[in-house]
Design an enzyme around this catalytic site. Structure first.
Site, PDB file in Angstrom:
ATOM      1  N   HIS A 118      -9.218 -23.966-123.287  1.00  0.00           N
ATOM      2  CA  HIS A 118      -8.196 -22.828-123.327  1.00  0.00           C
ATOM      3  C   HIS A 118      -7.371 -22.767-122.039  1.00  0.00           C
ATOM      4  O   HIS A 118      -7.463 -23.275-121.114  1.00  0.00           O
ATOM      5  CB  HIS A 118      -9.017 -21.578-123.583  1.00  0.00           C
ATOM      6  CG  HIS A 118     -10.190 -21.278-122.352  1.00  0.00           C
ATOM      7  ND1 HIS A 118      -9.720 -20.826-121.087  1.00  0.00           N
ATOM      8  CD2 HIS A 118     -11.498 -21.584-122.386  1.00  0.00           C
ATOM      9  CE1 HIS A 118     -10.850 -20.756-120.399  1.00  0.00           C
ATOM     10  NE2 HIS A 118     -11.933 -21.066-121.275  1.00  0.00           N
ATOM     11  N   ASP A 126     -13.665 -20.008-107.403  1.00  0.00           N
ATOM     12  CA  ASP A 126     -12.853 -20.268-108.738  1.00  0.00           C
ATOM     13  C   ASP A 126     -11.280 -19.529-108.294  1.00  0.00           C
ATOM     14  O   ASP A 126     -11.150 -18.437-109.119  1.00  0.00           O
ATOM     15  CB  ASP A 126     -13.467 -19.603-109.781  1.00  0.00           C
ATOM     16  CG  ASP A 126     -12.724 -19.806-111.025  1.00  0.00           C
ATOM     17  OD1 ASP A 126     -12.072 -20.713-111.119  1.00  0.00           O
ATOM     18  OD2 ASP A 126     -13.089 -18.867-111.996  1.00  0.00           O
ATOM     19  N   TYR A 149     -19.547 -26.044-123.435  1.00  0.00           N
ATOM     20  CA  TYR A 149     -18.507 -25.641-122.781  1.00  0.00           C
ATOM     21  C   TYR A 149     -18.473 -26.179-121.209  1.00  0.00           C
ATOM     22  O   TYR A 149     -19.627 -26.192-120.722  1.00  0.00           O
ATOM     23  CB  TYR A 149     -18.597 -24.112-122.697  1.00  0.00           C
ATOM     24  CG  TYR A 149     -17.504 -23.514-121.832  1.00  0.00           C
ATOM     25  CD1 TYR A 149     -16.058 -23.332-122.311  1.00  0.00           C
ATOM     26  CD2 TYR A 149     -17.690 -22.596-120.640  1.00  0.00           C
ATOM     27  CE1 TYR A 149     -15.188 -22.668-121.945  1.00  0.00           C
ATOM     28  CE2 TYR A 149     -16.744 -22.016-120.174  1.00  0.00           C
ATOM     29  CZ  TYR A 149     -15.395 -22.028-120.647  1.00  0.00           C
ATOM     30  OH  TYR A 149     -14.409 -21.330-119.867  1.00  0.00           O
ATOM     31  N   ASP A 195     -12.311 -25.095-119.860  1.00  0.00           N
ATOM     32  CA  ASP A 195     -11.400 -24.238-119.378  1.00  0.00           C
ATOM     33  C   ASP A 195     -10.566 -24.951-118.575  1.00  0.00           C
ATOM     34  O   ASP A 195     -10.814 -25.658-117.455  1.00  0.00           O
ATOM     35  CB  ASP A 195     -12.540 -23.530-118.318  1.00  0.00           C
ATOM     36  CG  ASP A 195     -11.434 -22.271-117.254  1.00  0.00           C
ATOM     37  OD1 ASP A 195     -10.445 -22.148-117.639  1.00  0.00           O
ATOM     38  OD2 ASP A 195     -12.238 -21.571-116.782  1.00  0.00           O
ATOM     39  N   ASN A 215     -16.695 -13.361-124.234  1.00  0.00           N
ATOM     40  CA  ASN A 215     -17.145 -14.179-123.109  1.00  0.00           C
ATOM     41  C   ASN A 215     -18.340 -13.112-122.317  1.00  0.00           C
ATOM     42  O   ASN A 215     -18.303 -12.065-122.020  1.00  0.00           O
ATOM     43  CB  ASN A 215     -16.241 -14.182-121.971  1.00  0.00           C
ATOM     44  CG  ASN A 215     -16.554 -14.941-120.654  1.00  0.00           C
ATOM     45  OD1 ASN A 215     -17.877 -15.571-120.658  1.00  0.00           O
ATOM     46  ND2 ASN A 215     -15.829 -14.859-119.387  1.00  0.00           N
ATOM     47  N   GLU A 262     -10.166 -11.735-122.339  1.00  0.00           N
ATOM     48  CA  GLU A 262     -11.027 -11.775-121.140  1.00  0.00           C
ATOM     49  C   GLU A 262     -11.487 -10.307-120.726  1.00  0.00           C
ATOM     50  O   GLU A 262     -10.491  -9.537-120.543  1.00  0.00           O
ATOM     51  CB  GLU A 262     -10.522 -12.530-119.869  1.00  0.00           C
ATOM     52  CG  GLU A 262     -11.456 -12.790-118.626  1.00  0.00           C
ATOM     53  CD  GLU A 262     -12.695 -13.314-118.933  1.00  0.00           C
ATOM     54  OE1 GLU A 262     -13.447 -12.795-119.787  1.00  0.00           O
ATOM     55  OE2 GLU A 262     -13.023 -14.451-118.142  1.00  0.00           O
ATOM     56  N   GLU A 315      -4.976 -19.871-119.690  1.00  0.00           N
ATOM     57  CA  GLU A 315      -4.796 -18.629-119.622  1.00  0.00           C
ATOM     58  C   GLU A 315      -3.437 -17.931-119.292  1.00  0.00           C
ATOM     59  O   GLU A 315      -2.659 -18.752-118.701  1.00  0.00           O
ATOM     60  CB  GLU A 315      -5.957 -18.095-118.616  1.00  0.00           C
ATOM     61  CG  GLU A 315      -5.784 -18.535-117.167  1.00  0.00           C
ATOM     62  CD  GLU A 315      -7.052 -18.601-116.204  1.00  0.00           C
ATOM     63  OE1 GLU A 315      -6.934 -17.931-115.475  1.00  0.00           O
ATOM     64  OE2 GLU A 315      -8.163 -19.037-116.822  1.00  0.00           O
ATOM     65  N   CYS A 360     -11.201 -15.413-110.731  1.00  0.00           N
ATOM     66  CA  CYS A 360     -12.275 -15.446-111.749  1.00  0.00           C
ATOM     67  C   CYS A 360     -11.590 -14.073-112.656  1.00  0.00           C
ATOM     68  O   CYS A 360     -11.279 -13.017-112.056  1.00  0.00           O
ATOM     69  CB  CYS A 360     -13.431 -15.147-111.006  1.00  0.00           C
ATOM     70  SG  CYS A 360     -14.752 -14.525-112.067  1.00  0.00           S
ATOM     71  N   ARG A 374      -6.272 -17.653-123.664  1.00  0.00           N
ATOM     72  CA  ARG A 374      -6.954 -16.517-123.028  1.00  0.00           C
ATOM     73  C   ARG A 374      -5.833 -15.778-122.279  1.00  0.00           C
ATOM     74  O   ARG A 374      -5.042 -15.923-121.703  1.00  0.00           O
ATOM     75  CB  ARG A 374      -7.764 -17.395-121.802  1.00  0.00           C
ATOM     76  CG  ARG A 374      -8.685 -16.095-121.091  1.00  0.00           C
ATOM     77  CD  ARG A 374      -9.494 -16.703-120.024  1.00  0.00           C
ATOM     78  NE  ARG A 374      -9.416 -16.052-118.846  1.00  0.00           N
ATOM     79  CZ  ARG A 374     -10.032 -16.478-117.858  1.00  0.00           C
ATOM     80  NH1 ARG A 374     -10.816 -17.357-117.677  1.00  0.00           N
ATOM     81  NH2 ARG A 374      -9.945 -15.454-116.653  1.00  0.00           N
ATOM     82  N   ASP A 405      -7.853 -23.322-117.127  1.00  0.00           N
ATOM     83  CA  ASP A 405      -7.176 -22.313-116.345  1.00  0.00           C
ATOM     84  C   ASP A 405      -5.611 -22.042-116.734  1.00  0.00           C
ATOM     85  O   ASP A 405      -5.478 -21.857-117.851  1.00  0.00           O
ATOM     86  CB  ASP A 405      -6.913 -22.910-114.798  1.00  0.00           C
ATOM     87  CG  ASP A 405      -8.488 -22.854-113.920  1.00  0.00           C
ATOM     88  OD1 ASP A 405      -9.198 -22.371-114.838  1.00  0.00           O
ATOM     89  OD2 ASP A 405      -8.447 -23.448-112.862  1.00  0.00           O
TER      90      ASP A 405
END
Length: 301
Positions: free
Chosen positions: A116, A62, A48, A89, A213, A191, A118, A126, A161, A91
Site C-alpha cells: 500500500h 516511523d 503483513y 507498507d 487498521n 487510516e 499513502e 505514523c 491508503r 509508505d
C-alpha cells in the site's frame, strides 16, 4: 525445511481469491521472518509487514527514515520463510511517482503479494499521530498511476491508503478514496477513522476491498472480527501487535533478570527449545544434511 513452497504468483492469486470470498481476512503483522512462519503455523491466511515495525527493528522512528531497498531486503527474507501472501507498507513510495514505480518492482521482486502507498507528504508520520500532512489528491493519483504502470504482475495488489481523515475530514477522505480507485488502486486503506459510524460510511461509499487498521493505542476503536464482518470490511489489520507483545515480554524479562540474577522464574513464559526447533523444522534440516553428506557417488564419477 523452512522456506516457502509456493511461488510469488501463486501467493498473489491466493490473496486476490481470498479477498473475493467476501469473508474478513485477519492479517497480523510479522516482526521478523520466524514470526511470519509462526503466523502461518497458527492458521492465519496472510501476513503483513508494517513500516513502523520495520523501522523500529532498525531502532528508528516511523518518520520515513527507512529506504525502499532496506524494506525490500527485509521483505524478501520474510517471503522466503512463509507460504502465506504478504502485504507490505510502502509508505509514500519513497519519493516521487517515479520512485513509487521502482518501489512496486522492488516489492514484486521480493516475492510480496501486494503493497500500500499513502497520500502523506514525505517524510511521513505514523498514521495515528497528530501533525500529519497530505499531498494534493491529484499528486497521489500520479503515484498510483505510476505504480499501476510499473506493475508487471497484474495480480500484485496495489492498495491506496489515505490519511486525509485526520487532516481534511471524513468526506474529503472518501472523495480521495474514490479518486484513487479511479487512478487504478485495487483496494483502499482508510487510516485513523474515528468510530464505527465512520467505518460504516466508508464502506457505503467505496466499492473495492477495504482494510480496517486495528492498531493498538491509536485513534480508531479496536473493533472485533464480528463487527468488522458486519460492517463489510475485507481485511482486519493487526500491524504492530506482535512487536508490542514481544517487546513487552523482553522488557519484563530483562527487569526480572536484573532483579533476581537468574531467569529461573521466567521459564514458564518462554517458548521451549523443542517448540522452537519444531518451528524451525530442525529435524528436516538435519536429515537433509545427513543425506547429502552421506551419499555415495556411483563408480566412475
Amino acid at each position: 525445511m523452512l522456506h516457502t513452497r509456493t511461488t510469488p504468483a501463486e501467493r498473489r492469486r491466493a490473496l486476490r481469491a481470498r479477498l473475493a470470498t467476501g469473508r474478513l481476512l485477519p492479517m497480523p503483522g510479522a516482526l521478523n521472518p520466524l514470526s511470519a512462519r509462526l503466523i502461518q503455523d497458527t492458521g492465519f491466511e496472510a501476513a503483513y509487514l508494517s513500516g513502523a515495525v520495520l523501522a523500529a527493528d532498525l531502532g528508528l522512528p516511523d518518520i520515513g527514515l527507512t529506504t525502499s531497498t532496506e524494506i525490500a531486503a527485509r521483505a524478501q527474507q520474510t517471503t522466503r520463510a512463509t507460504d502465506l501472501p504478504v502485504l507490505i507498507d510502502a509508505d509514500t513510495g519513497f519519493g516521487e511517482p517515479l520512485n513509487a514505480a521502482r518501489t512496486v518492482q522492488l516489492m514484486e521482486d521480493a516475492g510480496l503479494a501486494g503493497l500500500h502507498l499513502e497520500d502523506q507528504v514525505a517524510p511521513k508520520r505514523c498514521g495515528h499521530l497528530d501533525g500529519k500532512s497530505v499531498v494534493p489528491k491529484e499528486q497521489m493519483a500520479y503515484r498510483i498511476r505510476a505504480a499501476v504502470a510499473a506493475r508487471r504482475d497484474p495480480d500484485f495488489l496495489l492498495m491506496a491508503r489515505t490519511d486525509a481523515r485526520a487532516v481534511e475530514g471524513l468526506a474529503a477522505a472518501i472523495d480521495r478514496a474514490k479518486a484513487y480507485v479511479d487512478a487504478g488502486a485495487d483496494a483502499i486503506f482508510p487510516e485513523a477513522l474515528a468510530d464505527e459510524a465512520e467505518f460504516e460510511a466508508f464502506r457505503a461509499a467505496v466499492d473495492v476491498p477495504l482494510l480496517a487498521n486495528m492498531t493498538e493505542f491509536g485513534k480508531s476503536p479496536l473493533l472485533d472480527a464480528r463487527t468488522l464482518t458486519d460492517l463489510g470490511y475485507d481485511i482486519a489489520l493487526y500491524p504492530v501487535t506482535l512487536l508490542r507483545l514481544a517487546m513487552g515480554a523482553v522488557e519484563e524479562g530483562l527487569r526480572t533478570l536484573a532483579a533476581e540474577g537468574t531467569q529461573e522464574s521466567l521459564l514458564s513464559r518462554m517458548q521451549t527449545r523443542s517448540r522452537l526447533y519444531e518451528l524451525l523444522d530442525y529435524e528436516r534440516y538435519t536429515a537433509f544434511d545427513a543425506a547429502v553428506f552421506d551419499c555415495t557417488r556411483p563408480p566412475g564419477t
